[in-house]
Design a protein around this motif. Structure first.
Motif, PDB file in Angstrom:
ATOM      1  N   GLU A  64       0.760  -1.378   0.111  1.00 19.58           N
ATOM      2  CA  GLU A  64       0.019  -0.039  -0.103  1.00 19.58           C
ATOM      3  C   GLU A  64       0.782   1.275   0.015  1.00 19.58           C
ATOM      4  N   ARG A  65       2.172   1.209   0.395  1.00 19.33           N
ATOM      5  CA  ARG A  65       2.994   2.233   0.288  1.00 19.33           C
ATOM      6  C   ARG A  65       3.817   2.564  -0.878  1.00 19.33           C
ATOM      7  N   GLY A  66       3.659   1.347  -1.657  1.00 18.38           N
ATOM      8  CA  GLY A  66       4.484   1.542  -3.101  1.00 18.38           C
ATOM      9  C   GLY A  66       5.887   0.836  -2.892  1.00 18.38           C
ATOM     10  N   HIS A  67       5.923   0.000  -2.031  1.00 19.09           N
ATOM     11  CA  HIS A  67       7.150  -0.601  -1.851  1.00 19.09           C
ATOM     12  C   HIS A  67       7.104  -2.135  -2.308  1.00 19.09           C
ATOM     13  N   PRO A  68       8.206  -2.569  -2.781  1.00 18.58           N
ATOM     14  CA  PRO A  68       8.219  -3.963  -3.189  1.00 18.58           C
ATOM     15  C   PRO A  68       7.760  -5.203  -2.100  1.00 18.58           C
ATOM     16  N   VAL A  69       6.904  -5.933  -2.514  1.00 22.66           N
ATOM     17  CA  VAL A  69       6.389  -7.179  -1.517  1.00 22.66           C
ATOM     18  C   VAL A  69       7.651  -8.265  -1.913  1.00 22.66           C
ATOM     19  N   ILE A  70       8.667  -8.192  -1.018  1.00 16.68           N
ATOM     20  CA  ILE A  70       9.655  -9.169  -1.007  1.00 16.68           C
ATOM     21  C   ILE A  70      10.041 -10.117   0.095  1.00 16.68           C
ATOM     22  N   GLU A  71      10.695 -10.998   0.083  1.00 17.78           N
ATOM     23  CA  GLU A  71      11.208 -11.896   1.159  1.00 17.78           C
ATOM     24  C   GLU A  71      12.789 -11.580   1.543  1.00 17.78           C
ATOM     25  N   PRO A  72      12.966 -10.819   2.619  1.00 14.66           N
ATOM     26  CA  PRO A  72      14.299 -10.712   3.064  1.00 14.66           C
ATOM     27  C   PRO A  72      15.198 -11.942   2.964  1.00 14.66           C
ATOM     28  N   SER A  73      16.552 -11.541   2.591  1.00 16.03           N
ATOM     29  CA  SER A  73      17.367 -12.728   2.456  1.00 16.03           C
ATOM     30  C   SER A  73      17.754 -13.222   4.125  1.00 16.03           C
ATOM     31  N   GLN A  74      17.925 -14.436   4.461  1.00 23.67           N
ATOM     32  CA  GLN A  74      18.479 -14.786   5.403  1.00 23.67           C
ATOM     33  C   GLN A  74      19.932 -15.193   5.647  1.00 23.67           C
ATOM     34  N   ILE A  75      20.682 -14.967   4.364  1.00 24.90           N
ATOM     35  CA  ILE A  75      22.049 -14.930   4.157  1.00 24.90           C
ATOM     36  C   ILE A  75      22.760 -13.525   4.450  1.00 24.90           C
ATOM     37  N   PRO A  76      23.520 -13.202   5.228  1.00 22.00           N
ATOM     38  CA  PRO A  76      24.129 -12.049   5.663  1.00 22.00           C
ATOM     39  C   PRO A  76      24.835 -11.429   4.345  1.00 22.00           C
ATOM     40  N   LEU A  77      24.759  -9.917   4.180  1.00 19.95           N
ATOM     41  CA  LEU A  77      25.536  -9.365   2.969  1.00 19.95           C
ATOM     42  C   LEU A  77      27.111  -9.663   3.447  1.00 19.95           C
ATOM     43  N   PRO A  78      27.917  -9.708   2.400  1.00 22.58           N
ATOM     44  CA  PRO A  78      29.045  -9.611   2.560  1.00 22.58           C
ATOM     45  C   PRO A  78      29.903  -8.602   3.377  1.00 22.58           C
ATOM     46  N   GLY A  79      30.512  -8.716   4.549  1.00 23.84           N
ATOM     47  CA  GLY A  79      31.250  -7.644   5.144  1.00 23.84           C
ATOM     48  C   GLY A  79      30.432  -7.253   6.442  1.00 23.84           C
TER      49      GLY A  79
END
Length: 96
Positions: A64-79
């Motif tokens: 409803e706010r115009g943001h994508p409906v996505i599933e966050p990654s469970q793998i940490p970002l490098p660094g």
């Protein structure tokens, strides 16, 4: 049009507006495009810079706010792991 396209890598991270990978926990940081061909072109450019990239273009809905409906990654970002294990300024490193 309520659906948009995002670029996701093999670790479940999303290409962000700030031109780096984000984990998707804050969906407003994720780059979104209206046209599939524009997302594919972006993925080709990213793949040209990083030959180990295994990415895909994903169609997703907007909330409803115009943001994508996505599933966050469970793998940490490098660094990120290194930053979390480094002592804060003024703290001593763990002995070991």
């Amino acid at each position: 049009m309520s659906d948009i396209f995002v670029i996701r890598n093999q670790h479940g991270h999303y290409w962000g507006k700030a031109k780096h990978w984000v984990d998707g926990s804050d969906s407003k940081q994720v780059l979104r495009v209206r046209h599939r061909d524009e997302a594919v072109n972006g993925l080709v450019e990213l793949s040209a810079r990083d030959v180990s990239l295994r990415g895909e273009v994903v169609e997703t809905a907007l909330d409803e706010r115009g943001h994508p409906v996505i599933e966050p990654s469970q793998i940490p970002l490098p660094g990120v792991e290194a930053e979390e294990s480094d002592p804060a300024p003024g703290e001593a490193a763990p002995a070991g």
